[in-house]
Design a protein around this motif. Sequence first.
Motif, mmCIF file in Angstrom:
data_model
loop_
_atom_site.group_PDB
_atom_site.id
_atom_site.type_symbol
_atom_site.label_atom_id
_atom_site.label_comp_id
_atom_site.label_asym_id
_atom_site.label_seq_id
_atom_site.Cartn_x
_atom_site.Cartn_y
_atom_site.Cartn_z
ATOM 1 N N PHE A 1 12.377 -2.690 -4.126
ATOM 2 C CA PHE A 1 10.966 -2.709 -4.519
ATOM 3 C C PHE A 1 10.099 -3.331 -3.429
ATOM 4 N N SER A 2 10.651 -4.274 -2.703
ATOM 5 C CA SER A 2 9.881 -4.904 -1.616
ATOM 6 C C SER A 2 9.538 -3.877 -0.536
ATOM 7 N N GLN A 3 10.511 -3.079 -0.150
ATOM 8 C CA GLN A 3 10.261 -2.047 0.854
ATOM 9 C C GLN A 3 9.290 -0.998 0.333
ATOM 10 N N LEU A 4 9.482 -0.593 -0.924
ATOM 11 C CA LEU A 4 8.607 0.428 -1.503
ATOM 12 C C LEU A 4 7.159 -0.045 -1.535
ATOM 13 N N ALA A 5 6.939 -1.286 -1.980
ATOM 14 C CA ALA A 5 5.577 -1.823 -2.039
ATOM 15 C C ALA A 5 4.956 -1.919 -0.652
ATOM 16 N N GLY A 6 5.776 -2.288 0.350
ATOM 17 C CA GLY A 6 5.268 -2.359 1.713
ATOM 18 C C GLY A 6 4.873 -0.997 2.252
ATOM 19 N N GLU A 7 5.666 0.020 1.950
ATOM 20 C CA GLU A 7 5.342 1.375 2.410
ATOM 21 C C GLU A 7 4.053 1.878 1.761
ATOM 22 N N VAL A 8 3.880 1.596 0.482
ATOM 23 C CA VAL A 8 2.653 2.012 -0.203
ATOM 24 C C VAL A 8 1.448 1.305 0.402
ATOM 25 N N ALA A 9 1.570 0.002 0.681
ATOM 26 C CA ALA A 9 0.465 -0.749 1.269
ATOM 27 C C ALA A 9 0.117 -0.211 2.654
ATOM 28 N N GLU A 10 1.143 0.110 3.448
ATOM 29 C CA GLU A 10 0.896 0.639 4.791
ATOM 30 C C GLU A 10 0.223 2.007 4.731
ATOM 31 N N ALA A 11 0.632 2.844 3.763
ATOM 32 C CA ALA A 11 0.053 4.183 3.649
ATOM 33 C C ALA A 11 -1.425 4.119 3.300
ATOM 34 N N PHE A 12 -1.820 3.118 2.525
ATOM 35 C CA PHE A 12 -3.214 3.020 2.105
ATOM 36 C C PHE A 12 -4.091 2.280 3.114
ATOM 37 N N THR A 13 -3.482 1.631 4.091
ATOM 38 C CA THR A 13 -4.256 0.794 5.016
ATOM 39 C C THR A 13 -5.256 1.610 5.813
ATOM 40 N N PHE A 14 -4.846 2.771 6.337
ATOM 41 C CA PHE A 14 -5.742 3.565 7.186
ATOM 42 C C PHE A 14 -6.930 4.088 6.395
ATOM 43 N N GLY A 15 -6.682 4.601 5.194
ATOM 44 C CA GLY A 15 -7.784 5.084 4.373
ATOM 45 C C GLY A 15 -8.743 3.983 3.997
ATOM 46 N N ALA A 16 -8.211 2.795 3.774
ATOM 47 C CA ALA A 16 -9.067 1.660 3.417
ATOM 48 C C ALA A 16 -9.958 1.266 4.589
ATOM 49 N N GLN A 17 -9.413 1.273 5.787
ATOM 50 C CA GLN A 17 -10.191 0.879 6.964
ATOM 51 C C GLN A 17 -11.347 1.839 7.221
#
Length: 240
Positions: A159-175
């Motif tokens: 779950f730690s890896q999964l949550a990190g991947e989701v956060a990374e995927a959303f980072t560019f759109g958020a910026q």
Amino acid sequence: HVDPVWYESLLWIVSVLLPTLLLGFLLTNMVMRKLTDTVRMAHRLSCGDLGARITMARDDRDAFNQLGRAFNNMADSLQRLLESEKRLLADISHELRSPLTRMGVAAALLPEKQGKDGFDAMVRVLETEIEQMNTLVALLLDQGRERFTGVAGYSAVDFSQLAGEVAEAFTFGAQVNGKSVIATKAPGITVWGDPARLRMAVENVRSNALFYAQTDGTVMLDLLEEAGQAHLRIRDDGPG
């Protein structure tokens, strides 16, 4: 003086033929009424009225009652099938919108990042999103065919890896929208479940939080373990 033959004929007509004709008329009228009702409900159903049902008689031995029950069961199955199809189409459009949006943002920024810091990370995001799109399509189609039963497809999920991947995927759109995503996650948290569905659930909540966050706002993702249970908390500074 009454002719005995004529008298017997008249008596037969009155006592046998007329009651038989009357009973036949009543039975024919009842049968035609039930057939007409069945045809009318079938026509309504064929025209898209999924609520069309045949009124049932109390006598279970009645053949028309059995026919009506079979028709109503068929109509119920058809209604569930069409409603399931509508939900499937809505799920597909909803679930694919987020990865398509992120892929569009990453693809638009890719030329600007070429040869600069962050280029490799953006390429990884695109690869991850393409893989996730394929997983989502397969998952949603399987749901539509109702092929998922029980927990046969479940496994241990990092779950730690999964949550990190989701956060990374959303980072560019958020910026791009002037927002930021901050993830704080404890390492090595493992849960039991379907990884594709679990990712879908996390992405849904994260996508909503990012949508409602204020301009220049921040979405926080905290993953921790408490008393042997994984707790994922997603917060935004938007309304509600």
